[in-house]
Scaffold this motif. Sequence first.
Motif, PDB file in Angstrom:
ATOM      1  N   ASP A  66       0.499  -1.008  -0.202  1.00 48.06           N
ATOM      2  CA  ASP A  66       0.231   0.303  -0.081  1.00 48.06           C
ATOM      3  C   ASP A  66       0.893   1.741   0.348  1.00 48.06           C
ATOM      4  O   ASP A  66       0.862   2.110  -1.068  1.00 48.06           O
ATOM      5  N   TYR A  77     -11.695   6.485   2.796  1.00 48.74           N
ATOM      6  CA  TYR A  77     -11.237   6.221   3.870  1.00 48.74           C
ATOM      7  C   TYR A  77      -9.932   4.684   4.367  1.00 48.74           C
ATOM      8  O   TYR A  77      -9.215   4.379   5.130  1.00 48.74           O
ATOM      9  N   ASN A  78     -10.445   3.610   3.266  1.00 49.70           N
ATOM     10  CA  ASN A  78      -9.786   2.337   3.230  1.00 49.70           C
ATOM     11  C   ASN A  78      -9.475   2.501   1.427  1.00 49.70           C
ATOM     12  O   ASN A  78     -10.295   2.398   0.517  1.00 49.70           O
ATOM     13  N   PRO A  79      -8.183   2.614   1.087  1.00 47.08           N
ATOM     14  CA  PRO A  79      -7.023   2.343   1.403  1.00 47.08           C
ATOM     15  C   PRO A  79      -6.290   4.170   2.383  1.00 47.08           C
ATOM     16  O   PRO A  79      -5.200   4.264   2.982  1.00 47.08           O
ATOM     17  N   THR A 117      -6.664   5.316   5.937  1.00 53.76           N
ATOM     18  CA  THR A 117      -6.509   3.986   6.838  1.00 53.76           C
ATOM     19  C   THR A 117      -4.638   3.701   6.884  1.00 53.76           C
ATOM     20  O   THR A 117      -3.832   3.213   8.254  1.00 53.76           O
ATOM     21  N   THR A 118      -4.166   3.942   6.255  1.00 52.29           N
ATOM     22  CA  THR A 118      -2.882   3.436   5.481  1.00 52.29           C
ATOM     23  C   THR A 118      -1.599   4.720   5.392  1.00 52.29           C
ATOM     24  O   THR A 118      -0.723   4.153   5.478  1.00 52.29           O
TER      25      THR A 118
END
Length: 430
Positions: free
Chosen positions: A293, A382-384, A387-388
């Motif tokens: 990621d 939000y994801n990814p 969050t990452t």
Amino acid sequence: MVLADPENCRHRILIGEWTFVSNLNSSNETGTGRAARLGSPLEVLRIFLKLGLSCFGGPIAHIGYFRDEFVVRRKWIDEHAFADLVGLCQLLPGPSSSQVGFSIGLMRAGYLGALAAWSGFTLPSAAILVVFAYSARALSGSVGAGLLHGLRLTAVAIVAQAVWDMARNLCPDLERASIAVMVTLIILSFATSVAQIGAIVLGGLAGLWLCRNEAQTPSGQVDSPVSRSVGLVALAMFFLLLAVLPALRSLTVSSSVALFDASYRSGALVFGGGHVVLPFLREAFVAPGWLTDDAFLAGYGAAQAVPGPLFTFAAYLGAVVSPEPHGLAGASLGLIGIFLPGMLILLGALPFWDSFRKRVGAQAMMRGVNAAVVGVLGAALYNPVWTTTIHAPADFGIALVGFVPLTVWRVPPLVVVAFSAAAGAAAAFL
């Protein structure tokens, strides 16, 4: 060649297989004559290469550059025909600005002109991203890691701005806002490519039911530059590759087939182009473990700093994936794979566009699809992306300082990229 119709003074511009009809008065005849002259692929390549080196700002900005260059300055196409062409490309899957450029090249110099337009507009940014793919591996130490983290923070600001702008334009009422929220919840609950495709289909069906009252009858007429037989062949190739490539991937261990299939599916299933491709490419490249990621988002951040279409991000991905082929071979497969479906479906849609766009049901369905696209991108924010990337208050601060200038002050994305990369490096150094 210009043929005058003595009954209604309409001029029909014939360029190869392209037929444009426009209501022009005698004061425009000089511009019409210039537009009618057949150009050369080399001429098209030269002009689009200049645009490929200077068009910053994403697909909407690219459309503005194209209008200034081909409607205002060169008069290759009239205003109404250009607006109809943009409308078609925004409704189709694939990179809308590249599809508009491809069509203008087709109009000017036939199929070789279309290829020249795509090459000139696409290859400069693809080459820069491949160079970045090689140089990113050489970045080591705390400052290098901070620089790459700053590029990932750029992705937070860019995607947040895209969600904000698209939500205001594509979800202006309760019905479409509800579709977007529903799709976001589906994607967050079932984080798979099947869920993404199913959510977009569901959005189209919901639009068919909820958005019929907003339909309007389009004005004007769009004559097709492509015959129906060519269009049907292009559509058949589009769907055939979409069905055959996954089957071929399961039957062979070839990583080249897998890479091409991943890129092709991403390009074939993305409505809205630009930033919407992010969740599809992540599912196609990160989920199988081809890259991390962190590497994915660093490349996405770097893609904001280059001119030309954002879909050239696939060249970076093809260059850095862990299975062979990577490097230049992987970049070429990724680049061709992601652009091919958009061009095939454009050729397939052109002969049928004029009748399709006037159907109330088709307009309602596409409103639902566009709202669903906002939901897909919202889930990806939000994801990814979040969050990452956002791990500390300083990360949030850098992303926020990038988001506000993009959204409120409308600064060029290149400025935000430079700020975020420098801030990330400075934070690591301190």
